[in-house]
Design a protein around this motif. Structure first.
Motif, PDB file in Angstrom:
ATOM      1  N   PRO A   1       0.824  -1.217   0.000  1.00  0.00           N
ATOM      2  CA  PRO A   1       0.000   0.000   0.000  1.00  0.00           C
ATOM      3  C   PRO A   1       0.852   1.258   0.000  1.00  0.00           C
ATOM      4  CG  PRO A   1       0.048  -0.973   2.189  1.00  0.00           C
ATOM      5  CD  PRO A   1       0.738  -1.952   1.285  1.00  0.00           C
ATOM      6  N   LYS A   2       0.342   2.309  -0.620  1.00  0.00           N
ATOM      7  CA  LYS A   2       1.078   3.570  -0.709  1.00  0.00           C
ATOM      8  C   LYS A   2       0.537   4.637   0.247  1.00  0.00           C
ATOM      9  CE  LYS A   2       2.384   2.919  -5.576  1.00  0.00           C
ATOM     10  NZ  LYS A   2       1.829   1.555  -5.696  1.00  0.00           N
ATOM     11  N   THR A   3      -0.690   4.455   0.716  1.00  0.00           N
ATOM     12  CA  THR A   3      -1.284   5.420   1.637  1.00  0.00           C
ATOM     13  C   THR A   3      -1.783   4.687   2.874  1.00  0.00           C
ATOM     14  OG1 THR A   3      -3.538   5.207   0.754  1.00  0.00           O
ATOM     15  CG2 THR A   3      -2.056   6.803  -0.336  1.00  0.00           C
ATOM     16  N   ILE A   4      -2.049   5.443   3.926  1.00  0.00           N
ATOM     17  CA  ILE A   4      -2.583   4.841   5.146  1.00  0.00           C
ATOM     18  C   ILE A   4      -3.952   4.220   4.867  1.00  0.00           C
ATOM     19  CG2 ILE A   4      -3.399   5.322   7.481  1.00  0.00           C
ATOM     20  CD1 ILE A   4      -1.203   7.449   7.695  1.00  0.00           C
ATOM     21  N   GLU A   5      -4.755   4.909   4.084  1.00  0.00           N
ATOM     22  CA  GLU A   5      -6.074   4.374   3.730  1.00  0.00           C
ATOM     23  C   GLU A   5      -5.950   3.032   3.013  1.00  0.00           C
ATOM     24  OE1 GLU A   5      -6.647   8.835   4.007  1.00  0.00           O
ATOM     25  OE2 GLU A   5      -5.125   7.485   3.182  1.00  0.00           O
ATOM     26  N   GLU A   6      -5.009   2.949   2.079  1.00  0.00           N
ATOM     27  CA  GLU A   6      -4.793   1.689   1.370  1.00  0.00           C
ATOM     28  C   GLU A   6      -4.298   0.606   2.323  1.00  0.00           C
ATOM     29  OE1 GLU A   6      -2.157   2.233  -1.907  1.00  0.00           O
ATOM     30  OE2 GLU A   6      -3.534   3.528  -3.020  1.00  0.00           O
ATOM     31  N   ALA A   7      -3.447   0.970   3.257  1.00  0.00           N
ATOM     32  CA  ALA A   7      -2.917   0.000   4.212  1.00  0.00           C
ATOM     33  C   ALA A   7      -4.019  -0.572   5.094  1.00  0.00           C
ATOM     34  CB  ALA A   7      -1.827   0.641   5.068  1.00  0.00           C
ATOM     35  N   VAL A   8      -4.940   0.287   5.518  1.00  0.00           N
ATOM     36  CA  VAL A   8      -6.032  -0.161   6.388  1.00  0.00           C
ATOM     37  C   VAL A   8      -7.018  -1.039   5.623  1.00  0.00           C
ATOM     38  CG1 VAL A   8      -8.027   0.650   7.717  1.00  0.00           C
ATOM     39  CG2 VAL A   8      -5.797   1.739   8.019  1.00  0.00           C
ATOM     40  N   ALA A   9      -7.191  -0.787   4.335  1.00  0.00           N
ATOM     41  CA  ALA A   9      -8.130  -1.561   3.520  1.00  0.00           C
ATOM     42  C   ALA A   9      -7.460  -2.710   2.778  1.00  0.00           C
ATOM     43  CB  ALA A   9      -8.806  -0.634   2.510  1.00  0.00           C
ATOM     44  N   SER A  10      -6.176  -2.943   2.997  1.00  0.00           N
ATOM     45  CA  SER A  10      -5.408  -3.873   2.170  1.00  0.00           C
ATOM     46  C   SER A  10      -5.678  -5.341   2.493  1.00  0.00           C
ATOM     47  CB  SER A  10      -3.908  -3.596   2.331  1.00  0.00           C
ATOM     48  OG  SER A  10      -3.424  -4.203   3.513  1.00  0.00           O
ATOM     49  N   PRO A  11      -5.407  -6.236   1.539  1.00  0.00           N
ATOM     50  CA  PRO A  11      -5.571  -7.677   1.764  1.00  0.00           C
ATOM     51  C   PRO A  11      -4.498  -8.273   2.669  1.00  0.00           C
ATOM     52  CG  PRO A  11      -4.715  -7.259  -0.442  1.00  0.00           C
ATOM     53  CD  PRO A  11      -5.073  -5.922   0.137  1.00  0.00           C
ATOM     54  N   PHE A  12      -3.548  -7.465   3.118  1.00  0.00           N
ATOM     55  CA  PHE A  12      -2.588  -7.949   4.102  1.00  0.00           C
ATOM     56  C   PHE A  12      -3.259  -8.183   5.455  1.00  0.00           C
ATOM     57  CE2 PHE A  12       0.269  -5.789   1.111  1.00  0.00           C
ATOM     58  CZ  PHE A  12       1.257  -6.753   0.959  1.00  0.00           C
ATOM     59  N   ARG A  13      -4.415  -7.563   5.660  1.00  0.00           N
ATOM     60  CA  ARG A  13      -5.089  -7.652   6.953  1.00  0.00           C
ATOM     61  C   ARG A  13      -6.079  -8.809   6.983  1.00  0.00           C
ATOM     62  NH1 ARG A  13      -7.882  -2.603   8.916  1.00  0.00           N
ATOM     63  NH2 ARG A  13      -7.444  -3.565  10.941  1.00  0.00           N
ATOM     64  N   THR A  14      -6.265  -9.365   8.172  1.00  0.00           N
ATOM     65  CA  THR A  14      -7.255 -10.416   8.341  1.00  0.00           C
ATOM     66  C   THR A  14      -8.637  -9.785   8.515  1.00  0.00           C
ATOM     67  OG1 THR A  14      -6.979 -10.457  10.740  1.00  0.00           O
ATOM     68  CG2 THR A  14      -5.557 -11.911   9.457  1.00  0.00           C
ATOM     69  N   ALA A  15      -9.648 -10.496   8.064  1.00  0.00           N
ATOM     70  CA  ALA A  15     -11.019  -9.995   8.188  1.00  0.00           C
ATOM     71  C   ALA A  15     -11.403  -9.797   9.648  1.00  0.00           C
ATOM     72  CB  ALA A  15     -11.981 -10.967   7.506  1.00  0.00           C
ATOM     73  N   GLN A  16     -10.924 -10.680  10.511  1.00  0.00           N
ATOM     74  CA  GLN A  16     -11.234 -10.582  11.940  1.00  0.00           C
ATOM     75  C   GLN A  16     -10.714  -9.273  12.530  1.00  0.00           C
ATOM     76  OE1 GLN A  16      -9.636 -13.768  14.288  1.00  0.00           O
ATOM     77  NE2 GLN A  16     -10.747 -13.186  16.130  1.00  0.00           N
ATOM     78  N   ASN A  17      -9.493  -8.887  12.154  1.00  0.00           N
ATOM     79  CA  ASN A  17      -8.938  -7.630  12.657  1.00  0.00           C
ATOM     80  C   ASN A  17      -9.667  -6.424  12.086  1.00  0.00           C
ATOM     81  OD1 ASN A  17      -7.100  -8.813  14.353  1.00  0.00           O
ATOM     82  ND2 ASN A  17      -5.386  -8.680  12.922  1.00  0.00           N
ATOM     83  N   MET A  18     -10.063  -6.498  10.849  1.00  0.00           N
ATOM     84  CA  MET A  18     -10.774  -5.382  10.226  1.00  0.00           C
ATOM     85  C   MET A  18     -12.099  -5.078  10.934  1.00  0.00           C
ATOM     86  SD  MET A  18     -10.288  -5.846   6.119  1.00  0.00           S
ATOM     87  CE  MET A  18      -8.883  -5.129   5.261  1.00  0.00           C
ATOM     88  N   GLN A  19     -12.712  -6.084  11.505  1.00  0.00           N
ATOM     89  CA  GLN A  19     -13.984  -5.885  12.184  1.00  0.00           C
ATOM     90  C   GLN A  19     -13.865  -4.936  13.374  1.00  0.00           C
ATOM     91  OE1 GLN A  19     -15.415  -9.803  13.214  1.00  0.00           O
ATOM     92  NE2 GLN A  19     -15.841 -10.364  11.085  1.00  0.00           N
ATOM     93  N   ARG A  20     -12.646  -4.750  13.888  1.00  0.00           N
ATOM     94  CA  ARG A  20     -12.454  -3.893  15.056  1.00  0.00           C
ATOM     95  C   ARG A  20     -12.097  -2.455  14.692  1.00  0.00           C
ATOM     96  NH1 ARG A  20      -8.605  -7.198  18.995  1.00  0.00           N
ATOM     97  NH2 ARG A  20      -9.253  -5.578  20.449  1.00  0.00           N
ATOM     98  N   ASP A  21     -12.056  -2.163  13.406  1.00  0.00           N
ATOM     99  CA  ASP A  21     -11.735  -0.793  12.976  1.00  0.00           C
ATOM    100  C   ASP A  21     -12.733   0.221  13.522  1.00  0.00           C
ATOM    101  OD1 ASP A  21      -9.669  -1.927  11.599  1.00  0.00           O
ATOM    102  OD2 ASP A  21     -10.402  -1.429   9.596  1.00  0.00           O
ATOM    103  N   ILE A  22     -13.990  -0.196  13.715  1.00  0.00           N
ATOM    104  CA  ILE A  22     -15.001   0.744  14.209  1.00  0.00           C
ATOM    105  C   ILE A  22     -14.693   1.226  15.620  1.00  0.00           C
ATOM    106  CG2 ILE A  22     -16.833  -0.180  12.757  1.00  0.00           C
ATOM    107  CD1 ILE A  22     -17.895  -1.668  15.242  1.00  0.00           C
ATOM    108  N   TYR A  23     -13.889   0.467  16.355  1.00  0.00           N
ATOM    109  CA  TYR A  23     -13.493   0.870  17.704  1.00  0.00           C
ATOM    110  C   TYR A  23     -12.113   1.513  17.745  1.00  0.00           C
ATOM    111  CZ  TYR A  23     -17.194  -2.482  18.906  1.00  0.00           C
ATOM    112  OH  TYR A  23     -18.376  -3.168  18.995  1.00  0.00           O
ATOM    113  N   ARG A  24     -11.249   1.143  16.808  1.00  0.00           N
ATOM    114  CA  ARG A  24      -9.846   1.561  16.894  1.00  0.00           C
ATOM    115  C   ARG A  24      -9.460   2.662  15.919  1.00  0.00           C
ATOM    116  NH1 ARG A  24      -6.359  -3.846  18.526  1.00  0.00           N
ATOM    117  NH2 ARG A  24      -7.462  -4.181  20.481  1.00  0.00           N
ATOM    118  N   HIS A  25     -10.295   2.930  14.928  1.00  0.00           N
ATOM    119  CA  HIS A  25     -10.106   4.064  14.014  1.00  0.00           C
ATOM    120  C   HIS A  25      -8.653   4.188  13.527  1.00  0.00           C
ATOM    121  CE1 HIS A  25     -13.248   4.989  17.104  1.00  0.00           C
ATOM    122  NE2 HIS A  25     -13.967   5.125  16.004  1.00  0.00           N
TER     123      HIS A  25
END
Length: 285
Positions: free
Chosen positions: A42-66
């Motif tokens: 990823p080249k941006t923070i937004e891309e890093a947060v939405a990237s396929p490097f992340r597990t779906a389980q971890n992504m579910q907690r984005d609403i709390y961790r921003h």
């Protein structure tokens, strides 16, 4: 299971940029069968947060961790050397390491896995993820306050980040030594970013860390004593629903849900803890 201890070097930032800390610290045979996938970094923070490097389980907690807002607030840039303190199984590492692998460096400051099974499991999960992504660079350092002899080289980092860890160092001089180590690790002008479960200021100090909550004023005191200047505060990770008076402390709330099914719906409705988000600067000489 692999028993070989991992080598963690104090001068690591000058020398180590591989995903495995030593040749002998390779995964066990069953771990080596893990699927290896090369993805575009990823080249941006937004891309890093939405990237396929992340597990779906971890992504579910984005609403709390921003994570996007938090990392932008901290001042993260792609060419930085960033040390994350106690990354656990890698919630933020899945964002930081791919983002920094092009121009910067990500260093996971961990408790050596031979210390106990908890830290071994955390290391195995993080390192297994890193081994699955060969174009992602993860380096390791040891961080075991109050003994910090194998932490990173002084003035080698642009940023130190610690997420929900300060309460673990309560009850002895470990907290002060931890913040002193952060100060030493950073270059002049470097950034210390702290996110921590926030205790009410009028509550009696939990000097044993049993509740998991820490007063914001105490974190600021520790950082200031170490030599930092408070640069900014944010309410990105605030949660006004958190009453901070639970039977099992902060671990009563998700994701731990220490009471299991007891009042589960109630605690899920509250969400994760109310958290301070602070940015400190190491003054330039």
């Amino acid at each position: 299971m692999r028993k070989t201890p991992i080598l963690l070097v104090g001068s690591l930032l000058a020398a180590c940029t591989t995903t495995s800390p030593t040749p002998e610290a390779t995964p066990a045979k069953d771990e080596a069968k893990r699927e290896v996938v090369t993805k575009e970094l990823p080249k941006t923070i937004e891309e890093a947060v939405a990237s396929p490097f992340r597990t779906a389980q971890n992504m579910q907690r984005d609403i709390y961790r921003h994570p996007v807002e938090t990392l932008k607030f901290m001042g993260l840039k792609p060419n930085m050397t960033v040390v994350e303190i106690w990354p656990g199984t890698g919630w933020y590492a899945e964002i930081l390491a791919p983002y920094l692998s092009n121009q910067g460096q990500y260093v996971a400051a961990i408790v050596p896995p031979e210390k106990n099974e908890y830290f071994k499991k955390a290391y195995d999960t993080l390192n297994g993820w890193a081994q699955s992504h060969p174009n992602v660079k993860v380096s390791y350092a040891s961080f075991t306050p109050p003994d910090l002899t194998n932490f990173v080289k002084p003035e080698s980092a642009d940023m130190v980040l610690t997420f929900r860890n300060v309460h673990n160092w309560s009850g002895n001089d470990a907290a002060e030594k931890a913040f002193a180590a952060f100060y030493s690790a950073l270059k002049p002008g470097g950034i210390l970013g702290v996110v921590e479960h926030r205790q009410n200021e009028k509550t009696k100090v939990d000097d044993k860390g049993k509740s998991g909550y820490v007063k914001e004023s105490e974190v600021i005191r520790l950082a200031t004593k170490a030599g930092f200047k408070l640069d900014a505060k944010s309410e990105i990770n605030a949660n006004p629903k958190d009453t901070k008076d639970y039977p099992q402390g902060v671990w009563t709330l998700p994701p731990s849900l220490a009471l299991k099914d007891q009042d589960r719906a109630k605690y899920l409705a509250i969400g994760e803890s109310d958290r301070m988000t602070l940015r400190f600067i190491k003054p330039k000489k």
